[in-house]
Scaffold this motif. Sequence first.
Motif, PDB file in Angstrom:
ATOM      1  N   LYS A  28     -16.085  -6.098  -0.874  1.00 27.84           N
ATOM      2  CA  LYS A  28     -15.176  -7.426   0.276  1.00 27.84           C
ATOM      3  C   LYS A  28     -14.506  -6.486   1.031  1.00 27.84           C
ATOM      4  O   LYS A  28     -13.758  -7.294   1.935  1.00 27.84           O
ATOM      5  CB  LYS A  28     -14.773  -8.452  -0.903  1.00 27.84           C
ATOM      6  N   THR A  29     -14.396  -5.301   0.898  1.00 30.25           N
ATOM      7  CA  THR A  29     -13.172  -4.757   1.447  1.00 30.25           C
ATOM      8  C   THR A  29     -13.928  -3.864   2.100  1.00 30.25           C
ATOM      9  O   THR A  29     -15.111  -2.900   1.448  1.00 30.25           O
ATOM     10  CB  THR A  29     -12.308  -4.718   0.572  1.00 30.25           C
ATOM     11  N   GLU A  30     -13.112  -3.240   3.336  1.00 27.34           N
ATOM     12  CA  GLU A  30     -13.268  -1.517   2.851  1.00 27.34           C
ATOM     13  C   GLU A  30     -12.498  -0.197   2.420  1.00 27.34           C
ATOM     14  O   GLU A  30     -12.569   0.440   3.499  1.00 27.34           O
ATOM     15  CB  GLU A  30     -12.766  -1.536   4.772  1.00 27.34           C
ATOM     16  N   LEU A  31     -11.802   0.002   1.415  1.00 22.04           N
ATOM     17  CA  LEU A  31     -11.179   0.066   1.177  1.00 22.04           C
ATOM     18  C   LEU A  31     -11.595   1.475   0.444  1.00 22.04           C
ATOM     19  O   LEU A  31     -13.062   1.713   0.242  1.00 22.04           O
ATOM     20  CB  LEU A  31     -10.188  -0.432   0.279  1.00 22.04           C
ATOM     21  N   THR A  32     -11.315   2.791   0.446  1.00 25.14           N
ATOM     22  CA  THR A  32     -12.468   4.424  -0.100  1.00 25.14           C
ATOM     23  C   THR A  32     -11.965   3.771  -1.152  1.00 25.14           C
ATOM     24  O   THR A  32     -10.874   3.090  -2.056  1.00 25.14           O
ATOM     25  CB  THR A  32     -11.210   5.487   0.547  1.00 25.14           C
ATOM     26  N   VAL A  33     -12.953   4.592  -2.282  1.00 23.27           N
ATOM     27  CA  VAL A  33     -12.810   4.604  -3.869  1.00 23.27           C
ATOM     28  C   VAL A  33     -11.423   4.901  -3.816  1.00 23.27           C
ATOM     29  O   VAL A  33     -11.159   4.346  -5.051  1.00 23.27           O
ATOM     30  CB  VAL A  33     -13.893   5.709  -3.596  1.00 23.27           C
ATOM     31  N   ALA A  34     -10.628   5.839  -3.029  1.00 20.70           N
ATOM     32  CA  ALA A  34      -9.748   6.193  -4.174  1.00 20.70           C
ATOM     33  C   ALA A  34      -8.438   4.994  -3.741  1.00 20.70           C
ATOM     34  O   ALA A  34      -7.515   5.564  -4.473  1.00 20.70           O
ATOM     35  CB  ALA A  34      -9.273   7.480  -3.073  1.00 20.70           C
ATOM     36  N   GLU A  35      -8.056   4.642  -2.761  1.00 21.66           N
ATOM     37  CA  GLU A  35      -8.225   3.338  -2.771  1.00 21.66           C
ATOM     38  C   GLU A  35      -8.361   2.593  -3.778  1.00 21.66           C
ATOM     39  O   GLU A  35      -6.971   1.783  -4.778  1.00 21.66           O
ATOM     40  CB  GLU A  35      -7.362   2.816  -1.055  1.00 21.66           C
ATOM     41  N   ILE A  36      -9.247   2.349  -4.296  1.00 16.68           N
ATOM     42  CA  ILE A  36      -9.482   1.865  -5.356  1.00 16.68           C
ATOM     43  C   ILE A  36      -8.944   2.330  -6.310  1.00 16.68           C
ATOM     44  O   ILE A  36      -8.773   0.993  -7.088  1.00 16.68           O
ATOM     45  CB  ILE A  36     -11.137   1.415  -4.908  1.00 16.68           C
ATOM     46  N   ALA A  37      -9.041   3.070  -6.925  1.00 16.86           N
ATOM     47  CA  ALA A  37      -9.161   3.802  -7.716  1.00 16.86           C
ATOM     48  C   ALA A  37      -7.129   3.104  -8.197  1.00 16.86           C
ATOM     49  O   ALA A  37      -6.848   3.116  -9.154  1.00 16.86           O
ATOM     50  CB  ALA A  37      -9.323   5.321  -7.747  1.00 16.86           C
ATOM     51  N   HIS A  38      -6.578   3.709  -6.910  1.00 16.72           N
ATOM     52  CA  HIS A  38      -4.773   3.183  -7.246  1.00 16.72           C
ATOM     53  C   HIS A  38      -4.831   1.510  -7.672  1.00 16.72           C
ATOM     54  O   HIS A  38      -3.068   2.156  -8.312  1.00 16.72           O
ATOM     55  CB  HIS A  38      -4.610   4.044  -5.714  1.00 16.72           C
ATOM     56  N   LEU A  39      -5.176   1.138  -7.188  1.00 21.83           N
ATOM     57  CA  LEU A  39      -5.564  -0.311  -6.955  1.00 21.83           C
ATOM     58  C   LEU A  39      -5.379  -0.815  -8.630  1.00 21.83           C
ATOM     59  O   LEU A  39      -5.412  -1.563  -9.365  1.00 21.83           O
ATOM     60  CB  LEU A  39      -5.916  -1.116  -6.218  1.00 21.83           C
ATOM     61  N   LEU A  40      -6.055   0.063  -9.360  1.00 23.58           N
ATOM     62  CA  LEU A  40      -6.343  -0.439 -10.422  1.00 23.58           C
ATOM     63  C   LEU A  40      -6.179   0.359 -11.770  1.00 23.58           C
ATOM     64  O   LEU A  40      -6.178   0.838 -12.674  1.00 23.58           O
ATOM     65  CB  LEU A  40      -8.191   0.242 -10.728  1.00 23.58           C
ATOM     66  N   ASP A  41      -4.468   1.353 -11.013  1.00 21.52           N
ATOM     67  CA  ASP A  41      -4.419   2.000 -11.800  1.00 21.52           C
ATOM     68  C   ASP A  41      -4.346   3.520 -12.091  1.00 21.52           C
ATOM     69  O   ASP A  41      -3.868   3.998 -13.832  1.00 21.52           O
ATOM     70  CB  ASP A  41      -3.190   0.999 -12.913  1.00 21.52           C
ATOM     71  N   TYR A  42      -5.668   4.229 -11.941  1.00 26.16           N
ATOM     72  CA  TYR A  42      -6.050   5.278 -12.182  1.00 26.16           C
ATOM     73  C   TYR A  42      -4.741   6.326 -11.528  1.00 26.16           C
ATOM     74  O   TYR A  42      -5.068   6.004 -10.305  1.00 26.16           O
ATOM     75  CB  TYR A  42      -7.262   5.243 -11.399  1.00 26.16           C
ATOM     76  N   ALA A  43      -4.402   6.934 -12.320  1.00 23.95           N
ATOM     77  CA  ALA A  43      -3.995   8.004 -11.671  1.00 23.95           C
ATOM     78  C   ALA A  43      -4.703   9.270 -10.707  1.00 23.95           C
ATOM     79  O   ALA A  43      -4.131  10.172  -9.572  1.00 23.95           O
ATOM     80  CB  ALA A  43      -2.803   9.055 -12.839  1.00 23.95           C
ATOM     81  N   GLU A  44      -5.822   9.282 -11.116  1.00 25.73           N
ATOM     82  CA  GLU A  44      -6.999  10.583 -11.252  1.00 25.73           C
ATOM     83  C   GLU A  44      -8.450   9.588 -10.296  1.00 25.73           C
ATOM     84  O   GLU A  44      -8.983   8.764 -11.332  1.00 25.73           O
ATOM     85  CB  GLU A  44      -7.287  11.913 -11.665  1.00 25.73           C
ATOM     86  N   THR A  45      -8.856   9.715  -9.308  1.00 25.87           N
ATOM     87  CA  THR A  45      -9.860   9.075  -8.736  1.00 25.87           C
ATOM     88  C   THR A  45     -11.061   9.495  -9.687  1.00 25.87           C
ATOM     89  O   THR A  45     -12.317   9.088  -9.649  1.00 25.87           O
ATOM     90  CB  THR A  45     -10.502   9.591  -6.880  1.00 25.87           C
ATOM     91  N   VAL A  46     -11.194  10.540 -10.335  1.00 23.01           N
ATOM     92  CA  VAL A  46     -12.926  10.965 -10.895  1.00 23.01           C
ATOM     93  C   VAL A  46     -12.266  10.606 -11.919  1.00 23.01           C
ATOM     94  O   VAL A  46     -13.397   9.710 -12.535  1.00 23.01           O
ATOM     95  CB  VAL A  46     -12.568  12.641 -11.103  1.00 23.01           C
ATOM     96  N   ASN A  47     -11.615  10.020 -12.975  1.00 16.65           N
ATOM     97  CA  ASN A  47     -11.161   9.376 -14.122  1.00 16.65           C
ATOM     98  C   ASN A  47     -12.268   7.487 -13.792  1.00 16.65           C
ATOM     99  O   ASN A  47     -12.743   6.873 -14.139  1.00 16.65           O
ATOM    100  CB  ASN A  47     -10.413   8.751 -14.242  1.00 16.65           C
ATOM    101  N   PHE A  48     -11.466   7.192 -12.477  1.00 16.43           N
ATOM    102  CA  PHE A  48     -12.172   6.205 -11.614  1.00 16.43           C
ATOM    103  C   PHE A  48     -13.906   6.318 -11.865  1.00 16.43           C
ATOM    104  O   PHE A  48     -14.203   5.136 -12.558  1.00 16.43           O
ATOM    105  CB  PHE A  48     -11.705   5.152 -10.536  1.00 16.43           C
ATOM    106  N   ARG A  49     -14.382   7.350 -10.970  1.00 15.05           N
ATOM    107  CA  ARG A  49     -15.804   7.271 -11.173  1.00 15.05           C
ATOM    108  C   ARG A  49     -16.364   7.033 -12.242  1.00 15.05           C
ATOM    109  O   ARG A  49     -17.743   6.797 -12.475  1.00 15.05           O
ATOM    110  CB  ARG A  49     -15.870   8.749 -10.430  1.00 15.05           C
ATOM    111  N   ARG A  50     -15.901   8.177 -13.149  1.00 14.15           N
ATOM    112  CA  ARG A  50     -16.152   8.156 -14.424  1.00 14.15           C
ATOM    113  C   ARG A  50     -16.950   6.660 -15.256  1.00 14.15           C
ATOM    114  O   ARG A  50     -17.454   6.652 -15.742  1.00 14.15           O
ATOM    115  CB  ARG A  50     -15.645   9.243 -15.681  1.00 14.15           C
TER     116      ARG A  50
END
Length: 337
Positions: A297-319
């Motif tokens: 529903k948004t055009e947020l980047t994966v890195a921005e979504i990771a940040h919104l979900l309190d992940y310090a590193e985008t790679v941890n969100f991806r995993r």
Amino acid sequence: MKVNQVEREFLRQLISQLEEAGVSREQLFCELRARGVATSGAPQAAFAGSEAIILVETAVDISRDHCLMLGLGQELGVASYGSFGFALMSCASLRESVQLLLRYGQVLFQPSWTAYEHEGGLFLRANVTLGTAAQQQLVTELIFSNLSAVGRSLYENQVESVEGVEIQLSYSKPSHSACYNSAFRAPVTYDCEHSQLFLPPQVLDTPVKTANRSEHVVFQQQCEEILRGLNSVEKTTAAVRQLLIQSAGDFLDIAQVAESLHVSERTLRRRLDAESTNFRATFEEIKDLLAREYLVKTELTVAEIAHLLDYAETVNFRRAFVRWNGVTPSQYRLQQF
């Protein structure tokens, strides 16, 4: 947002209006008891259904102000509706706002609304059925005045001033109709079959001035959790889910959730276990839910979504996302389109 938050805010605003008219809270509750409404007059008192109808009628009678409901509707701002109000504020357009009202208004608020398509436009009809004809008129004045006020806060004057927008009311023109001129910017027609607002096709895509797609995801999910909680037997899990979604962006930990629910951490763990879940599983479920909503529903980047979900590193969100869904966030987004 509690389901009765709106009723409490309505009562607070009503008492404020009455006090300005020289009527005290004690006078109001005394008259309500005389009319058969049992109430303690407590600050957190709330009224619903037939009791709310009697409350409205009583307030108008003792204040002798026939325009009271029209004025009260103007005072109830969009923020009075809690998560639902914030979801409205973050919608992209009038069309999306109406869809939100139709989905959640049926359960969270009374009276509810129904939409009917007409020549590319939309009739938004109020389902006012409780009470006498006089009581229904008071309720109609309140909800249409509030609809008008909320609309102006969301779209400024871009809707009511458009040719074709019309308020149709099912009762005759009242003696205090002059008050309608200040409450409504759109033309009003009386003695109609239904009380409804007509929105012509050219206004349905009017943008909401406070639109925010990422915030809308969170607020809409809060509304979804309220609906889920109303019918859920897993009350503790539902309460935890609501708290986690409300704290999205700065998530509460288990100790903070337990404190918010006024129980010990040990008791919270035990109650979740009794509902065949645990805090970590519920927390990850909420993160996964929000992640998928952000991706679609948004055009947020994966890195921005990771940040919104309190992940310090985008790679941890991806995993984590791959563990939840079997695909990467980017692959999931592509699959949805």
